[in-house]
Write a protein that holds these residues in place. Structure first.
Motif, PDB file in Angstrom:
ATOM      1  N   LEU A  68     -11.175  42.750  30.395  1.00 49.81           N
ATOM      2  CA  LEU A  68     -10.200  43.125  29.372  1.00 49.81           C
ATOM      3  C   LEU A  68     -10.777  42.962  27.967  1.00 49.81           C
ATOM      4  N   LEU A  92     -13.021  45.904  27.444  1.00 47.29           N
ATOM      5  CA  LEU A  92     -12.192  47.097  27.265  1.00 47.29           C
ATOM      6  C   LEU A  92     -11.651  47.169  25.838  1.00 47.29           C
ATOM      7  N   VAL A 115     -12.805  50.074  23.109  1.00 48.28           N
ATOM      8  CA  VAL A 115     -11.848  51.052  22.599  1.00 48.28           C
ATOM      9  C   VAL A 115     -11.780  51.007  21.072  1.00 48.28           C
ATOM     10  N   VAL A 161      -3.703  51.035  23.841  1.00 46.17           N
ATOM     11  CA  VAL A 161      -4.435  50.150  24.753  1.00 46.17           C
ATOM     12  C   VAL A 161      -4.213  48.698  24.347  1.00 46.17           C
TER      13      VAL A 161
END
Length: 125
Positions: free
Chosen positions: A55, A58, A62, A73
């Protein structure tokens, strides 16, 4: 095969943003902290450590890529972190872990809000 190529090219036509300001730095700090705090979890073979690394990467990716869906997100990640904090208290009675997840949730929500405001301002111009 042409359908796959058409779908891939359609994904790349979106507008990219240069995320700046408080939202960007809060998101980067949260991503780094999630990865840093997951080291003891990985060493003790806890599954949450791997998820925190995933996470965190991620969120970092992003924001760094300038993806236009970065606020969404970050909001989804914030909700996921809130759910994990509640589950940690209910199932494991892990109040320290829940407090850390709650802090990550709050900071990620603030970052998402800042990114959303920045995206709205960029879309108006």
């Amino acid at each position: 095969m042409q359908d796959i190529a058409r779908n891939v090219s359609a994904m790349n036509t979106g507008k990219a943003y240069q995320w700046t300001g408080l939202g960007r730095w809060l998101a980067f700090a949260t991503a780094a902290a999630m990865m840093l705090f997951s080291i003891p979890l990985i060493v003790t073979n806890v599954a949450a450590g791997g998820w925190n690394v995933f996470l965190g990467l991620l969120l970092f990716g992003v924001i760094a890529s300038g993806n236009r869906h970065a606020p969404m997100v970050a909001y989804v990640l914030s909700i996921l972190l809130a759910l994990r904090a509640v589950i940690a208290v209910l199932l494991e009675a892990d109040f320290i872990g829940a407090a850390i997840e709650g802090i990550f949730c709050a900071v990620t929500a603030v970052a998402a809000s800042q990114l959303d405001h920045q995206k709205a301002a960029a879309d108006r111009t």
